[in-house]
Design a protein around this motif. Structure first.
Motif, PDB file in Angstrom:
ATOM      1  N   HIS A   1      36.639  40.064  30.333  1.00  0.00           N
ATOM      2  CA  HIS A   1      35.944  41.191  30.718  1.00  0.00           C
ATOM      3  C   HIS A   1      35.333  41.301  29.589  1.00  0.00           C
ATOM      4  N   TRP A   2      33.688  41.721  29.892  1.00  0.00           N
ATOM      5  CA  TRP A   2      32.640  41.792  28.783  1.00  0.00           C
ATOM      6  C   TRP A   2      31.136  43.050  29.688  1.00  0.00           C
ATOM      7  N   MET A   3      30.776  43.265  28.975  1.00  0.00           N
ATOM      8  CA  MET A   3      29.698  43.875  29.753  1.00  0.00           C
ATOM      9  C   MET A   3      28.419  43.236  29.369  1.00  0.00           C
ATOM     10  N   GLU A   4      27.488  42.770  29.817  1.00  0.00           N
ATOM     11  CA  GLU A   4      26.472  42.430  29.934  1.00  0.00           C
ATOM     12  C   GLU A   4      25.012  43.175  29.767  1.00  0.00           C
TER      13      GLU A   4
ATOM     14  N   GLN B   1      33.873  40.047  35.023  1.00  0.00           N
ATOM     15  CA  GLN B   1      35.695  39.928  35.047  1.00  0.00           C
ATOM     16  C   GLN B   1      35.762  38.363  35.076  1.00  0.00           C
ATOM     17  N   GLY B   2      36.894  37.986  35.044  1.00  0.00           N
ATOM     18  CA  GLY B   2      37.503  37.451  35.865  1.00  0.00           C
ATOM     19  C   GLY B   2      38.079  36.088  34.610  1.00  0.00           C
ATOM     20  N   ASN B   3      38.893  35.133  35.567  1.00  0.00           N
ATOM     21  CA  ASN B   3      39.221  33.891  34.971  1.00  0.00           C
ATOM     22  C   ASN B   3      38.316  32.657  34.510  1.00  0.00           C
ATOM     23  N   HIS B   4      37.857  32.234  33.541  1.00  0.00           N
ATOM     24  CA  HIS B   4      36.637  31.422  34.032  1.00  0.00           C
ATOM     25  C   HIS B   4      37.444  29.859  34.773  1.00  0.00           C
ATOM     26  N   PRO B   5      36.193  29.289  35.688  1.00  0.00           N
ATOM     27  CA  PRO B   5      34.928  30.143  35.801  1.00  0.00           C
ATOM     28  C   PRO B   5      34.727  30.885  36.493  1.00  0.00           C
ATOM     29  N   ASP B   6      35.351  31.382  37.354  1.00  0.00           N
ATOM     30  CA  ASP B   6      35.624  32.253  38.859  1.00  0.00           C
ATOM     31  C   ASP B   6      35.833  33.985  38.561  1.00  0.00           C
ATOM     32  N   TYR B   7      34.100  34.234  37.239  1.00  0.00           N
ATOM     33  CA  TYR B   7      33.599  35.004  37.425  1.00  0.00           C
ATOM     34  C   TYR B   7      33.312  36.104  38.215  1.00  0.00           C
TER      35      TYR B   7
ATOM     36  N   LYS C   1      31.246  39.663  39.340  1.00  0.00           N
ATOM     37  CA  LYS C   1      30.248  40.876  38.949  1.00  0.00           C
ATOM     38  C   LYS C   1      30.084  42.058  39.687  1.00  0.00           C
ATOM     39  N   SER C   2      29.513  43.389  38.835  1.00  0.00           N
ATOM     40  CA  SER C   2      29.188  44.276  39.491  1.00  0.00           C
ATOM     41  C   SER C   2      28.042  44.737  38.526  1.00  0.00           C
ATOM     42  N   GLN C   3      27.154  45.510  39.592  1.00  0.00           N
ATOM     43  CA  GLN C   3      25.862  45.581  38.646  1.00  0.00           C
ATOM     44  C   GLN C   3      24.952  46.766  39.336  1.00  0.00           C
ATOM     45  N   ASN C   4      24.339  47.854  39.095  1.00  0.00           N
ATOM     46  CA  ASN C   4      24.080  48.695  39.221  1.00  0.00           C
ATOM     47  C   ASN C   4      22.949  48.466  40.371  1.00  0.00           C
ATOM     48  N   LYS C   5      22.340  49.244  41.069  1.00  0.00           N
ATOM     49  CA  LYS C   5      21.075  48.983  41.463  1.00  0.00           C
ATOM     50  C   LYS C   5      19.767  49.599  41.331  1.00  0.00           C
ATOM     51  N   HIS C   6      18.590  49.488  41.983  1.00  0.00           N
ATOM     52  CA  HIS C   6      17.238  49.249  40.922  1.00  0.00           C
ATOM     53  C   HIS C   6      16.652  49.783  41.575  1.00  0.00           C
ATOM     54  N   PRO C   7      16.036  50.956  40.732  1.00  0.00           N
ATOM     55  CA  PRO C   7      14.741  52.019  41.138  1.00  0.00           C
ATOM     56  C   PRO C   7      13.321  50.881  41.644  1.00  0.00           C
ATOM     57  N   VAL C   8      12.426  51.383  43.328  1.00  0.00           N
ATOM     58  CA  VAL C   8      11.109  50.631  42.742  1.00  0.00           C
ATOM     59  C   VAL C   8      11.057  50.927  41.707  1.00  0.00           C
ATOM     60  N   ALA C   9      10.417  50.258  40.920  1.00  0.00           N
ATOM     61  CA  ALA C   9       9.012  50.541  39.683  1.00  0.00           C
ATOM     62  C   ALA C   9       7.348  50.423  40.210  1.00  0.00           C
TER      63      ALA C   9
END
Length: 275
Positions: free
Chosen positions: A163-166, A186-192, A194-202
């Motif tokens: 379990h880690w943050m990138e 997060q998860g057991n290697h190699p079956d991770y 992931k969850s991540q943020n949404k992105h605004p239009v830049a």
């Protein structure tokens, strides 16, 4: 009219006097440890490092006496210096190359790690030498505890559970502007999973000119904030797990599939931590 003229002259003097382009005081980019002004209003920071990367700072070994190390611990190919060159503008990283502040044994070099427990701010002054949506210049951070020994295991979820943050400060080719992401893995290697943020239009960026891409991780407020050239880009919640680790940064020239040649040029990297 006279009062307006005096006001206008005073205003322009203040503006020009505060601008590096018009200031009589020269600032050395490689030794400037002044905190970024867009954070001074709510966070007091002290410099962790100000660093201008150079070719002779890059190692292909497993020593701890360099600032940068070619390749990643998960790479199967032997690292080579063939991807890297030096110009007056900074360190050049050609397509396929990447350098980190830890070696392939996940041991840190001369540059300090960024502590998740207190939080940190990091910025990269970088550009690419040609603009294409196939180019994937990447400036990101991972915890040193996420390594081949799997020191990021969370035993409360099972013996092999990781379990880690990138934290991705910026990645090119996903949209025409800045693209910053915080990812919870997060998860057991190699079956991770992931969850991540949404992105605004830049806003569109000409990536062939230098831009300052920056991010601030705040474990107290549980957030990550991004800026490009000092302008707020995005702010999102951050996973709690991020505060448990210590982070190194990586700079790489990747591709979205077409392998169009280019170089990522990095002039400077700075990091700050709360006082």
């Amino acid at each position: 009219m006279l009062n307006f003229a005096i006001f206008f002259i005073t205003l322009m003097s203040a503006i020009l006097g505060s601008s590096p382009a018009f200031s009589s005081v020269k600032i050395d980019l490689c030794s400037d440890r002044n905190p970024p002004v867009h954070l001074l209003g709510n966070v007091q920071l002290k410099a962790l490092f100000t660093y201008c990367p150079k070719l002779d700072h890059v190692s292909i070994g497993r020593d701890s006496t360099h600032n940068l190390f070619a390749g990643q611990w998960y790479d199967r190919k032997k690292p080579t210096l063939g991807f890297y060159s030096q110009t007056d503008e900074g360190l050049n990283i050609a397509l396929g190359g990447s350098v980190s502040t830890v070696n392939m044994s996940s041991k840190k070099g001369l540059l300090p790690l960024l502590p998740g427990s207190s939080g940190f701010y990091i910025e990269f002054l970088a550009r690419i030498d040609s603009d294409s949506m196939d180019h994937w210049p990447a400036l990101w951070l991972n915890p040193i505890e996420h390594n081949a020994k799997e020191d990021d295991r969370s035993f409360s979820y099972g013996r092999l559970y990781q379990h880690w943050m990138e934290l991705d400060v910026d990645e090119g080719g996903f949209q025409s502007g800045m693209f910053g992401t915080v990812i919870e893995w997060q998860g057991n290697h190699p079956d991770y999973r992931k969850s991540q943020n949404k992105h605004p239009v830049a806003k569109d960026l000409d990536r062939t000119v230098f831009h300052t891409f920056s991010a601030y991780y705040d474990p107290v407020k549980g957030s990550v904030t991004w800026w490009v050239d000092g302008e707020l880009h995005n702010k999102v919640p951050a996973p709690v797990i991020g505060s448990k680790y210590n982070y190194y940064f990586t700079m790489g020239a990747q591709t979205h599939g077409k392998n169009e040649p280019y170089k990522l040029i990095v002039k400077r990297v700075r990091a700050f931590v709360p006082m």
